[in-house]
Design a protein around this motif. Structure first.
Motif, mmCIF file in Angstrom:
data_model
loop_
_atom_site.group_PDB
_atom_site.id
_atom_site.type_symbol
_atom_site.label_atom_id
_atom_site.label_comp_id
_atom_site.label_asym_id
_atom_site.label_seq_id
_atom_site.Cartn_x
_atom_site.Cartn_y
_atom_site.Cartn_z
ATOM 1 N N VAL A 115 12.816 52.215 -19.739
ATOM 2 C CA VAL A 115 12.044 50.993 -20.646
ATOM 3 C C VAL A 115 12.512 49.967 -19.819
ATOM 4 C CG1 VAL A 115 11.602 50.162 -22.546
ATOM 5 C CG2 VAL A 115 12.006 52.405 -22.522
ATOM 6 N N ALA A 116 13.797 49.690 -19.306
ATOM 7 C CA ALA A 116 14.422 48.592 -18.869
ATOM 8 C C ALA A 116 13.871 48.230 -17.489
ATOM 9 C CB ALA A 116 15.902 48.561 -18.679
ATOM 10 N N ASP A 117 13.611 49.313 -16.846
ATOM 11 C CA ASP A 117 12.854 49.322 -15.403
ATOM 12 C C ASP A 117 11.519 48.783 -15.520
ATOM 13 O OD1 ASP A 117 15.076 49.779 -13.900
ATOM 14 O OD2 ASP A 117 14.731 52.004 -13.646
ATOM 15 N N GLU A 118 10.635 49.435 -16.609
ATOM 16 C CA GLU A 118 9.374 49.073 -16.982
ATOM 17 C C GLU A 118 9.250 47.455 -17.109
ATOM 18 O OE1 GLU A 118 7.539 51.396 -19.898
ATOM 19 O OE2 GLU A 118 8.237 53.391 -18.932
ATOM 20 N N ALA A 119 10.357 46.869 -17.860
ATOM 21 C CA ALA A 119 10.028 45.662 -18.160
ATOM 22 C C ALA A 119 10.406 44.582 -16.978
ATOM 23 C CB ALA A 119 11.092 45.248 -19.373
ATOM 24 N N VAL A 120 11.417 45.028 -16.252
ATOM 25 C CA VAL A 120 11.406 44.381 -15.082
ATOM 26 C C VAL A 120 10.394 44.495 -13.856
ATOM 27 C CG1 VAL A 120 13.011 44.301 -12.785
ATOM 28 C CG2 VAL A 120 14.013 44.627 -14.994
ATOM 29 N N THR A 121 9.515 45.718 -13.831
ATOM 30 C CA THR A 121 8.574 45.530 -13.038
ATOM 31 C C THR A 121 7.619 44.888 -13.468
ATOM 32 O OG1 THR A 121 9.068 47.939 -12.535
ATOM 33 C CG2 THR A 121 6.838 47.523 -12.151
ATOM 34 N N GLN A 122 7.309 44.686 -14.627
ATOM 35 C CA GLN A 122 6.110 43.997 -15.400
ATOM 36 C C GLN A 122 6.414 42.798 -15.805
ATOM 37 O OE1 GLN A 122 4.507 46.076 -18.826
ATOM 38 N NE2 GLN A 122 4.852 48.014 -17.830
ATOM 39 N N ARG A 123 7.823 42.314 -15.241
ATOM 40 C CA ARG A 123 8.154 40.660 -15.366
ATOM 41 C C ARG A 123 8.008 40.261 -16.686
ATOM 42 N NH1 ARG A 123 7.653 38.154 -9.853
ATOM 43 N NH2 ARG A 123 7.385 39.934 -8.481
ATOM 44 N N ALA A 145 21.522 49.179 -20.502
ATOM 45 C CA ALA A 145 20.257 49.354 -19.651
ATOM 46 C C ALA A 145 19.622 47.913 -19.191
ATOM 47 C CB ALA A 145 19.153 50.180 -20.216
ATOM 48 N N PHE A 146 19.692 47.077 -20.561
ATOM 49 C CA PHE A 146 19.027 45.764 -20.566
ATOM 50 C C PHE A 146 19.953 44.709 -19.882
ATOM 51 C CE2 PHE A 146 15.734 47.932 -22.990
ATOM 52 C CZ PHE A 146 14.584 47.580 -22.510
ATOM 53 N N THR A 147 21.138 44.700 -20.310
ATOM 54 C CA THR A 147 22.030 43.470 -19.785
ATOM 55 C C THR A 147 22.363 43.851 -18.164
ATOM 56 O OG1 THR A 147 23.970 45.080 -20.441
ATOM 57 C CG2 THR A 147 23.217 43.374 -21.839
ATOM 58 N N THR A 148 22.371 44.992 -17.738
ATOM 59 C CA THR A 148 22.492 45.061 -16.389
ATOM 60 C C THR A 148 21.299 44.646 -15.600
ATOM 61 O OG1 THR A 148 21.742 47.370 -16.430
ATOM 62 C CG2 THR A 148 24.062 46.855 -16.426
ATOM 63 N N ARG A 149 20.385 44.449 -15.997
ATOM 64 C CA ARG A 149 18.837 43.969 -15.583
ATOM 65 C C ARG A 149 18.637 42.662 -16.024
ATOM 66 N NH1 ARG A 149 19.002 49.203 -16.518
ATOM 67 N NH2 ARG A 149 18.048 50.639 -15.024
#
Length: 101
Positions: free
Chosen positions: A31-39, A68-72
């Motif tokens: 989910v965190a990766d999806e958030a980053v990908t979708q900016r 997961a989110f803080t590392t991103r």
């Protein structure tokens, strides 16, 4: 009560930044990766606490989501527990990426 809480959270997220509701049965890292990908500037996720030992399971689930989110580059904006009939069901957690990250 839970409808009012949910409406308040969704309204606040919509006002501050685009939001995405997710986690449920997903891996927090995905989910965190999806958030980053979708900016996405803000992300609201559901962290389930209705299985296993509520105290330990809920704490571990929150820790995994936070990690997961803080590392991103996201910060925890709010954590709202959802209680139904006196039982903890889970948490709505909103993460926000500060300007410049």
């Amino acid at each position: 009560m839970h409808r009012l809480l949910l409406a308040t959270l969704l309204t606040a997220a919509a006002i501050t930044a685009p939001a995405h509701a997710g986690l449920f049965d997903k891996n927090p890292d995905k989910v965190a990766d999806e958030a980053v990908t979708q900016r996405l500037r803000a992300v609201t996720v559901w962290v389930d606490a209705s299985w296993g030992f509520r105290n330990q399971g809920a704490a571990n689930a929150l820790s995994r989501a936070h990690q997961a989110f803080t590392t991103r580059g996201y910060d925890v904006l709010s954590v709202a527990p959802y209680i139904e009939n006196g039982d903890l069901q889970g948490f709505f957690v909103t993460y926000q990426k500060p300007q410049g990250r």
